[in-house]
Design a protein around this motif. Sequence first.
Motif, short mmCIF file in Angstrom:
data_model
loop_
_atom_site.label_atom_id
_atom_site.label_comp_id
_atom_site.label_asym_id
_atom_site.label_seq_id
_atom_site.Cartn_x
_atom_site.Cartn_y
_atom_site.Cartn_z
N TRP A 161 -7.02 3.69 -4.84
CA TRP A 161 -6.09 2.71 -4.25
C TRP A 161 -5.53 3.24 -2.95
CZ3 TRP A 161 -0.97 3.10 -2.81
CH2 TRP A 161 -0.31 1.91 -2.48
N TYR A 162 -5.07 4.49 -2.95
CA TYR A 162 -4.46 5.06 -1.74
C TYR A 162 -5.48 5.09 -0.60
CZ TYR A 162 -2.45 8.28 1.57
OH TYR A 162 -1.99 8.84 2.73
N THR A 163 -6.69 5.52 -0.89
CA THR A 163 -7.70 5.66 0.15
C THR A 163 -8.07 4.31 0.74
OG1 THR A 163 -8.54 7.62 -0.99
CG2 THR A 163 -9.96 6.63 0.68
N ILE A 212 -0.34 6.11 7.74
CA ILE A 212 0.30 6.78 6.61
C ILE A 212 1.61 6.10 6.26
CG2 ILE A 212 1.39 8.93 5.85
CD1 ILE A 212 -0.70 10.44 7.51
N ASN A 213 2.39 5.79 7.28
CA ASN A 213 3.69 5.15 7.05
C ASN A 213 3.53 3.77 6.42
OD1 ASN A 213 6.54 5.48 7.36
ND2 ASN A 213 6.50 3.95 8.97
N GLN A 214 2.57 2.99 6.92
CA GLN A 214 2.33 1.66 6.35
C GLN A 214 1.91 1.76 4.88
OE1 GLN A 214 -0.37 -0.74 8.75
NE2 GLN A 214 0.42 0.22 10.61
N THR A 215 1.04 2.72 4.59
CA THR A 215 0.56 2.87 3.21
C THR A 215 1.70 3.32 2.30
OG1 THR A 215 -1.63 3.43 4.06
CG2 THR A 215 -1.17 3.97 1.75
N ALA A 216 2.52 4.24 2.79
CA ALA A 216 3.66 4.69 1.99
C ALA A 216 4.60 3.54 1.67
CB ALA A 216 4.40 5.81 2.73
N SER A 217 4.79 2.63 2.62
CA SER A 217 5.72 1.53 2.40
C SER A 217 5.26 0.60 1.28
CB SER A 217 5.90 0.73 3.69
OG SER A 217 4.73 0.00 4.02
#
Length: 246
Positions: A20-22, A49-54
Amino acid sequence: MLDGAGLSGTPSRCSHGVAWYTRQLGGALLAGLAPNNRQMLTTVLADAINQTASLHAGTCQLDDPGTPSATVIVLRRNRDQLEYLVLADSVLLLDQADHAPLVVSDDREADVGRLYRATMDGLTNGTPEHDQARRDYVQALRAHRNKPGGFWVAAADPSAADEAIVGSRPVKDVTAAALLSDGASRLTDIFGLTDWAGLLAILRDRGPAELIRQVRAAEDSDLDGGRWPRGKTHDDATATYCTHIS
């Protein structure tokens, strides 16, 4: 190219998996690499990275060392320059017309790992003892992940992008490029069965499938890890070979 990093059986306070993260990070990177975006590659990665973390900040403990992560290679043509970014232990090879191949690899995880891998490397692959030693090894490495003096991967902290290896080469000097996960580069950097020029020759003459076939044959010839001590007997292997540079 992204190579997700995670290990089942070790604790994590994130409910999402590595796949999912990738996928999320890859989608955000592709959007940031749109032709009209000329931001620095480190900025593109930090934004991704920031967008995915959100997307999972409200449900997961993102400062947990077990949060899903990934290595990153980005290669982009910008006018007459070929720009690159490498974060963590995947390998970028640039085949240069008049010089030896340029090898771009981030060795910080391997440098830290040497402090902890003796027990794992002394055990037979495929045994419960080796499996436990590998879990212990990964847990020890997590204490050094995304910290000064340690190693850096794409996870939840966008500042990791500033730790990436970046550079550029004139497009006219590069004849081909190879993007390799550590499972594909092990033919050279772990097994030593060819050098980087030889690995590029395999890709040029017979393609990525042949490279991976040779990796698998080497792994199968040393299932217990006696010749080549390693955490994973077989590792995920991805190889991308680009020839239309100019």
